[in-house]
Design an enzyme around this catalytic site. Structure first.
Site, PDB file in Angstrom:
ATOM      1  N   ARG A 166     -18.938  -6.117  -2.048  1.00  0.00           N
ATOM      2  CA  ARG A 166     -18.845  -5.178  -0.915  1.00  0.00           C
ATOM      3  C   ARG A 166     -20.230  -4.834  -0.354  1.00  0.00           C
ATOM      4  O   ARG A 166     -20.375  -4.647   0.851  1.00  0.00           O
ATOM      5  CB  ARG A 166     -18.068  -3.943  -1.335  1.00  0.00           C
ATOM      6  N   GLU A 215       1.173  -5.733  -8.648  1.00  0.00           N
ATOM      7  CA  GLU A 215       0.636  -6.322  -7.412  1.00  0.00           C
ATOM      8  C   GLU A 215       0.778  -7.847  -7.409  1.00  0.00           C
ATOM      9  O   GLU A 215       1.107  -8.439  -6.372  1.00  0.00           O
ATOM     10  CB  GLU A 215      -0.832  -5.909  -7.251  1.00  0.00           C
ATOM     11  N   ARG A 219     -13.629  -5.334 -10.729  1.00  0.00           N
ATOM     12  CA  ARG A 219     -14.073  -4.102 -10.066  1.00  0.00           C
ATOM     13  C   ARG A 219     -15.599  -3.996 -10.088  1.00  0.00           C
ATOM     14  O   ARG A 219     -16.212  -3.503  -9.150  1.00  0.00           O
ATOM     15  CB  ARG A 219     -13.408  -2.876 -10.697  1.00  0.00           C
ATOM     16  N   HIS A 253      -9.891  -6.516  -2.065  1.00  0.00           N
ATOM     17  CA  HIS A 253      -9.125  -5.534  -2.853  1.00  0.00           C
ATOM     18  C   HIS A 253      -9.027  -6.062  -4.274  1.00  0.00           C
ATOM     19  O   HIS A 253      -8.881  -7.260  -4.480  1.00  0.00           O
ATOM     20  CB  HIS A 253      -7.706  -5.376  -2.286  1.00  0.00           C
ATOM     21  N   TYR A 299       0.820  -1.216   0.000  1.00  0.00           N
ATOM     22  CA  TYR A 299       0.000   0.000   0.000  1.00  0.00           C
ATOM     23  C   TYR A 299       0.861   1.277   0.000  1.00  0.00           C
ATOM     24  O   TYR A 299       0.365   2.347   0.372  1.00  0.00           O
ATOM     25  CB  TYR A 299      -0.943  -0.001   1.198  1.00  0.00           C
ATOM     26  N   PHE A 330      -5.311   7.517   6.276  1.00  0.00           N
ATOM     27  CA  PHE A 330      -5.762   6.193   6.720  1.00  0.00           C
ATOM     28  C   PHE A 330      -4.684   5.112   6.586  1.00  0.00           C
ATOM     29  O   PHE A 330      -4.938   3.951   6.880  1.00  0.00           O
ATOM     30  CB  PHE A 330      -7.024   5.777   5.954  1.00  0.00           C
ATOM     31  N   THR A 377     -15.614   1.200  -3.332  1.00  0.00           N
ATOM     32  CA  THR A 377     -14.724   1.045  -2.161  1.00  0.00           C
ATOM     33  C   THR A 377     -15.513   1.161  -0.863  1.00  0.00           C
ATOM     34  O   THR A 377     -15.322   0.362   0.068  1.00  0.00           O
ATOM     35  CB  THR A 377     -13.633   2.136  -2.194  1.00  0.00           C
TER      36      THR A 377
END
Ligand code: CMP
Length: 140
Positions: free
Chosen positions: A104, A128, A87, A117, A51, A59, A93
């Site tokens: 989500r 990633e 996505r 994620h 991250y 955050f 998010t």
């Protein structure tokens, strides 16, 4: 159309509630294939590096604490336009903004404990994936 890949994490809030299978069902029902998967407990170094792009955000420290608070499942997903496809099924998010039927909306507890994620571009997906998998680990 050639298949592409995205990187996914099933986050600690989801593994704690035993939701790995439910989330994997959503992924597979969408047509994406799970071509690599490993359950790990991220070290602080791994979470901070993963991250790093958010290092200046307010955050960031809480996010690192959360991502190291329990096991996660790191995954490589493959399919047509995999980044966009994942996505879409993840949802926004913030679960308060997520569309009905998305992962989500169904499972996330908060903007931080948001269950999954997914990469935001093909370029970031490759970066990633390389944080956690060697090419030999990925079997399509
Ligand atoms: P993720 O896709 O893993 O990328 C960064 C994460 O930071 C994001 O999902 C959220 O879970 C988390 N996060 C926590 N607070 C915020 C915030 N205010 N805005 C955006 N992301 C946040």
């Amino acid at each position: 159309m050639a298949a592409s890949r995205t990187f996914s994490i099933i986050k600690p809030d989801a593994t704690r509630r035993n939701l790995t299978g439910a989330i994997n069902s959503k992924i597979e029902e969408s047509g994406l294939r799970i071509v690599a998967q490993r359950r790990i407990h991220m070290s602080r170094e791994q979470a901070k590096a993963f991250y790093a792009v958010h290092a200046e955000r307010p955050f960031y420290n809480d996010l690192v604490d959360f991502m190291t608070s329990g096991p996660v499942v790191v995954q490589v997903l493959e399919g047509e336009k995999a980044v966009t496809a994942y996505r879409k099924i993840m949802g926004a998010t913030n679960p308060a903004d997520a569309a009905d039927g998305t992962i989500r909306k169904l499972f996330a507890e908060s903007i931080e404990a948001n269950s999954v994620h997914g990469s935001d571009s093909d370029n970031n997906a490759a970066i990633e994936i390389a944080h956690f998998f060697k090419e030999d680990d990925i079997v399509g």
